[in-house]
Design a protein around this motif. Structure first.
Motif, PDB file in Angstrom:
ATOM      1  N   ILE A  69       0.817  -1.219   0.000  1.00 25.70           N
ATOM      2  CA  ILE A  69       0.000   0.000   0.000  1.00 25.70           C
ATOM      3  C   ILE A  69       0.853   1.273   0.000  1.00 25.70           C
ATOM      4  O   ILE A  69       0.326   2.373  -0.235  1.00 25.70           O
ATOM      5  N   LEU A  70       2.158   1.127   0.223  1.00 29.68           N
ATOM      6  CA  LEU A  70       3.058   2.291   0.177  1.00 29.68           C
ATOM      7  C   LEU A  70       3.892   2.350  -1.097  1.00 29.68           C
ATOM      8  O   LEU A  70       4.592   3.337  -1.331  1.00 29.68           O
ATOM      9  N   LYS A  71       3.868   1.285  -1.891  1.00 32.61           N
ATOM     10  CA  LYS A  71       4.751   1.234  -3.059  1.00 32.61           C
ATOM     11  C   LYS A  71       4.492   2.403  -4.009  1.00 32.61           C
ATOM     12  O   LYS A  71       3.356   2.825  -4.223  1.00 32.61           O
ATOM     13  N   GLY A  72       5.590   2.942  -4.518  1.00 30.36           N
ATOM     14  CA  GLY A  72       5.497   4.042  -5.468  1.00 30.36           C
ATOM     15  C   GLY A  72       5.231   5.394  -4.840  1.00 30.36           C
ATOM     16  O   GLY A  72       5.131   6.395  -5.548  1.00 30.36           O
ATOM     17  N   THR A  73       5.129   5.455  -3.492  1.00 29.87           N
ATOM     18  CA  THR A  73       4.896   6.734  -2.825  1.00 29.87           C
ATOM     19  C   THR A  73       6.221   7.246  -2.252  1.00 29.87           C
ATOM     20  O   THR A  73       7.213   6.533  -2.209  1.00 29.87           O
ATOM     21  N   GLU A  74       6.210   8.477  -1.799  1.00 33.09           N
ATOM     22  CA  GLU A  74       7.391   9.071  -1.170  1.00 33.09           C
ATOM     23  C   GLU A  74       7.471   8.743   0.321  1.00 33.09           C
ATOM     24  O   GLU A  74       8.473   9.031   0.974  1.00 33.09           O
ATOM     25  N   THR A  75       6.419   8.156   0.866  1.00 29.48           N
ATOM     26  CA  THR A  75       6.386   7.832   2.290  1.00 29.48           C
ATOM     27  C   THR A  75       7.427   6.763   2.615  1.00 29.48           C
ATOM     28  O   THR A  75       7.503   5.733   1.953  1.00 29.48           O
ATOM     29  N   ARG A  76       8.242   7.034   3.631  1.00 26.94           N
ATOM     30  CA  ARG A  76       9.246   6.056   4.051  1.00 26.94           C
ATOM     31  C   ARG A  76       8.644   5.050   5.025  1.00 26.94           C
ATOM     32  O   ARG A  76       7.771   5.393   5.816  1.00 26.94           O
ATOM     33  N   LEU A  77       9.122   3.820   4.959  1.00 23.21           N
ATOM     34  CA  LEU A  77       8.680   2.752   5.843  1.00 23.21           C
ATOM     35  C   LEU A  77       9.861   2.330   6.700  1.00 23.21           C
ATOM     36  O   LEU A  77      10.874   1.851   6.188  1.00 23.21           O
ATOM     37  N   VAL A  78       9.757   2.524   8.010  1.00 24.00           N
ATOM     38  CA  VAL A  78      10.839   2.196   8.942  1.00 24.00           C
ATOM     39  C   VAL A  78      10.380   1.031   9.810  1.00 24.00           C
ATOM     40  O   VAL A  78       9.333   1.109  10.457  1.00 24.00           O
TER      41      VAL A  78
END
Length: 209
Positions: free
Chosen positions: A86-95
């Motif tokens: 659901i985050l792929k291709g976005t600028e949101t970082r996943l930590v």
């Protein structure tokens, strides 16, 4: 800066939230039930029900999922895969709050902590699930992820010294020859990484200074 913490009621997650709030960061906790964190903003929703829209507008999403029960260990992989999707291709970082079992103990990176003779049998199922999780995460080139492994001795009630050493893929020892860190000091290192964003698509590790 706006961050979302998923599986926010976990003990590490609560420390991260408290640390972030103390720095003036805008934090939203995502929980399945009652909100037991210091965050005033929260959303009650299961990880698997989260959508791209739910996480839109956040600079960073923290994945703090953790499970010990054998029947839930596979969810280390499935929950992370869902967040990546659901985050792929976005600028949101996943930590990601990671494990220590996948850290390497040799320069060739062929032997991990979980492979060493002294690794406790009772921790192998959890460590194995986290090793698999990291291996799957490395294949994701469509997400701005950072995986943060703690030291080998990860202490829930350890003191907050305010100091840590930043390591990479290998098990790092401090000047006392220890691989140890408290949840509180780990939270400091994680929030530093959240603020700086220096290790995109990399695994880093933290140990008490």
């Amino acid at each position: 800066m706006k961050i979302a913490v998923v599986a926010a009621n976990g003990r590490v997650a609560r420390k991260v939230i408290t640390e972030a709030l103390g720095r003036g960061i805008d934090v939203t906790a995502f929980v399945r039930g009652e909100n037991n964190t210091d965050a005033k903003k929260f959303v009650v929703k299961d990880i698997f029900d989260l959508t791209t829209d739910d996480l839109k507008g956040f600079d960073v999403v923290v994945d703090a999922f953790g499970a010990w029960k054998p029947e839930l260990l596979s969810q280390h992989s499935t929950t992370l895969a869902h967040l990546c999707d659901i985050l792929k291709g976005t600028e949101t970082r996943l930590v990601i709050v990671g494990g220590a079992g996948s850290l390497y103990v040799n320069p060739e990176h062929t032997v991990q902590v979980i492979d060493t003779p002294d690794f406790p049998e009772e921790f192998k199922p959890l460590a194995g699930a986290q090793v698999k999780q990291l291996a799957e995460l490395r294949a994701r080139k469509d997400v701005r992820w950072t995986y943060i492994s703690p030291a080998g001795d990860f202490q829930a009630d350890g003191e907050r010294t305010g100091k840590y050493l930043l390591g990479g893929e290998e098990l790092t020892l401090n000047s006392k020859g220890e691989s140890i860190i408290s949840y509180a000091d780990y939270a400091i290192g994680m929030v530093d990484e959240i603020e700086k964003g220096n290790h995109i698509q990399q695994r880093i590790s933290l140990v008490r200074a």
